[in-house]
Every structure is written in C-alpha cells, then in structure tokens.
Write a protein that holds these residues in place. Structure first.
Motif, PDB file in Angstrom:
ATOM      1  N   LYS A 108      44.109 101.274  44.077  1.00 27.41           N
ATOM      2  CA  LYS A 108      43.260 102.211  43.721  1.00 27.41           C
ATOM      3  C   LYS A 108      43.953 102.747  42.343  1.00 27.41           C
ATOM      4  CE  LYS A 108      40.400 102.998  47.256  1.00 27.41           C
ATOM      5  NZ  LYS A 108      39.027 103.536  47.421  1.00 27.41           N
ATOM      6  N   LYS A 109      43.055 103.246  41.194  1.00 30.64           N
ATOM      7  CA  LYS A 109      43.401 103.862  40.192  1.00 30.64           C
ATOM      8  C   LYS A 109      42.468 104.885  39.785  1.00 30.64           C
ATOM      9  CE  LYS A 109      46.614 100.176  38.784  1.00 30.64           C
ATOM     10  NZ  LYS A 109      46.697  99.113  38.150  1.00 30.64           N
ATOM     11  N   PHE A 110      42.622 106.063  39.681  1.00 34.10           N
ATOM     12  CA  PHE A 110      41.759 107.038  39.069  1.00 34.10           C
ATOM     13  C   PHE A 110      42.411 107.878  37.814  1.00 34.10           C
ATOM     14  CE2 PHE A 110      41.362 106.716  43.770  1.00 34.10           C
ATOM     15  CZ  PHE A 110      40.054 106.360  43.780  1.00 34.10           C
ATOM     16  N   TYR A 118      46.248 111.292  36.256  1.00 34.93           N
ATOM     17  CA  TYR A 118      45.872 109.818  36.650  1.00 34.93           C
ATOM     18  C   TYR A 118      46.488 109.842  38.146  1.00 34.93           C
ATOM     19  CZ  TYR A 118      47.043 104.843  36.382  1.00 34.93           C
ATOM     20  OH  TYR A 118      47.118 103.314  36.590  1.00 34.93           O
ATOM     21  N   ILE A 119      45.932 108.842  38.908  1.00 31.01           N
ATOM     22  CA  ILE A 119      46.368 108.803  40.224  1.00 31.01           C
ATOM     23  C   ILE A 119      46.424 107.310  40.506  1.00 31.01           C
ATOM     24  CG2 ILE A 119      45.898 109.157  42.474  1.00 31.01           C
ATOM     25  CD1 ILE A 119      43.959 111.351  40.631  1.00 31.01           C
ATOM     26  N   TYR A 143      50.021 111.704  38.394  1.00 29.45           N
ATOM     27  CA  TYR A 143      50.554 111.986  36.964  1.00 29.45           C
ATOM     28  C   TYR A 143      49.404 113.125  36.132  1.00 29.45           C
ATOM     29  CZ  TYR A 143      52.826 107.607  37.397  1.00 29.45           C
ATOM     30  OH  TYR A 143      53.590 106.513  38.099  1.00 29.45           O
ATOM     31  N   VAL A 144      49.902 114.107  35.469  1.00 27.48           N
ATOM     32  CA  VAL A 144      49.417 115.198  34.851  1.00 27.48           C
ATOM     33  C   VAL A 144      50.131 115.213  33.610  1.00 27.48           C
ATOM     34  CG1 VAL A 144      48.926 117.680  34.762  1.00 27.48           C
ATOM     35  CG2 VAL A 144      48.878 116.398  36.994  1.00 27.48           C
ATOM     36  N   ALA A 199      44.112 112.436  45.365  1.00 29.66           N
ATOM     37  CA  ALA A 199      45.031 111.395  46.076  1.00 29.66           C
ATOM     38  C   ALA A 199      45.161 111.358  47.432  1.00 29.66           C
ATOM     39  CB  ALA A 199      46.362 111.587  45.363  1.00 29.66           C
ATOM     40  N   ILE A 200      44.993 112.522  47.967  1.00 28.17           N
ATOM     41  CA  ILE A 200      44.829 112.611  49.459  1.00 28.17           C
ATOM     42  C   ILE A 200      43.513 111.863  49.970  1.00 28.17           C
ATOM     43  CG2 ILE A 200      44.546 114.268  51.514  1.00 28.17           C
ATOM     44  CD1 ILE A 200      46.517 116.035  49.957  1.00 28.17           C
ATOM     45  N   ASP A 201      42.561 112.269  49.369  1.00 22.40           N
ATOM     46  CA  ASP A 201      41.487 111.437  49.779  1.00 22.40           C
ATOM     47  C   ASP A 201      41.475 110.040  49.770  1.00 22.40           C
ATOM     48  OD1 ASP A 201      38.330 111.919  50.651  1.00 22.40           O
ATOM     49  OD2 ASP A 201      37.803 110.925  48.570  1.00 22.40           O
ATOM     50  N   ALA A 202      41.955 109.477  48.601  1.00 20.57           N
ATOM     51  CA  ALA A 202      42.324 108.225  48.386  1.00 20.57           C
ATOM     52  C   ALA A 202      43.101 107.431  49.551  1.00 20.57           C
ATOM     53  CB  ALA A 202      42.855 107.629  46.964  1.00 20.57           C
TER      54      ALA A 202
END
Length: 158
Positions: free
Chosen positions: A38-40, A52-53, A67-68, A149-152
């Motif tokens: 997964k990438k967000f 970016y996650i 990433y921020v 990220a935690i939800d993913a």
C-alpha cells in the motif's frame, strides 16, 4: 484543532478527504492502485504533496514508513500480541494508548508525557470516518500521516 478523515466507499482505489472543523476540505489522500504494498499520497488543496505513507513488504507483521516533506519521520510497526493490537512508532518518541479495535485511542509524547492527539472513529457512516483532535497545530501533518499509517496497518491484517 480537529480534522475529520472520511474514506470514500465506492472508489476503485483508496481515497480519503480530510476536512477541518468547519467542514472545508483541507487535504486529500490517494492510494496507488497498481503497486506492491500500500502507498498513500497526502496532498494539500494546492495539490502539493505534504506526506507519503508506504508499506514495507517482506515482514512477518505489517510495517509502514511515514514521510513528511520528503523526509522519513517514522515507522509504524504492528507488534505481536494476543489480545489487543499494539503498535510501535519508531522515529518519534510517541506511543498509542486506548482501544485500537474500536478505533478510539490517543497518541502520547513519551518525553513530556503529554497527549498530543486523540482519535475517535465515527460510527454509523458510509465508509470509515475519524475525528482527530490534535493538541498542537505544528504536529498536524505528522499526526494525520501516522493515523493513516496505523489504519493501513490495521487494514492490512485483514
């Protein structure tokens, strides 16, 4: 300050809209549909990427990088546990506390002992909806990216 994350239900790829307290769009999140892991991407309303996650593959338990501003600020690791899900936030000295199954938890800064965010799932809505109550505006993007990220991580175990 409060932010509201709303996942779109009938979407081919993962999409979220993030609104402010007045209900105005503030950020939007798009997931990559054809990728390994997964990438967000998180964008502001000017379509500039602010976070970016990315999922790290080839792990026994789910792990995501956050990433921020193009800089890796943290890793979210699911820890092995029998009863309640536990997560480690590496890179920030932050810890999650609360009921992860019910999506009602907070994030605390281990250095100061202060709660920096409270997360609550909104029930009885189409798609997943979350309310983020962030103590300090300077943590807004970092907290928002960590929650995604935690939800993913939670979704990847299904």
């Amino acid at each position: 300050m409060k932010l509201y994350i709303k996942q779109k239900v009938f979407s081919i790829k993962d999409k979220f809209t993030i609104k402010d307290e007045e209900g105005n769009d503030k950020y939007f999140v798009e997931g990559k549909i054809l990728s390994l892991g997964k990438k967000f991407h998180v964008y502001n309303m000017e379509k500039e990427e602010v976070a970016y996650i990315e999922q790290k593959l080839m792990n026994l338990l789910p792990k995501f990088f956050v990433y921020v501003g193009g800089e890796k600020i943290a890793e979210i690791h699911k820890k092995f546990s029998f009863l309640k899900p536990k997560y480690e936030i590496v890179g920030k000295n932050w810890v999650t506390n609360g009921d992860m199954w019910a999506h009602e938890y907070n994030i605390t800064d281990m250095d100061s002992g202060n709660q920096i965010a409270n997360i609550k799932k909104e029930w009885m809505t189409w798609g997943d909806s979350y309310m983020l109550d962030i103590e300090d505006e300077k943590n807004e993007i970092s907290i928002m990216a960590m929650i995604l990220a935690i939800d993913a991580v939670m979704a990847s175990k299904n």
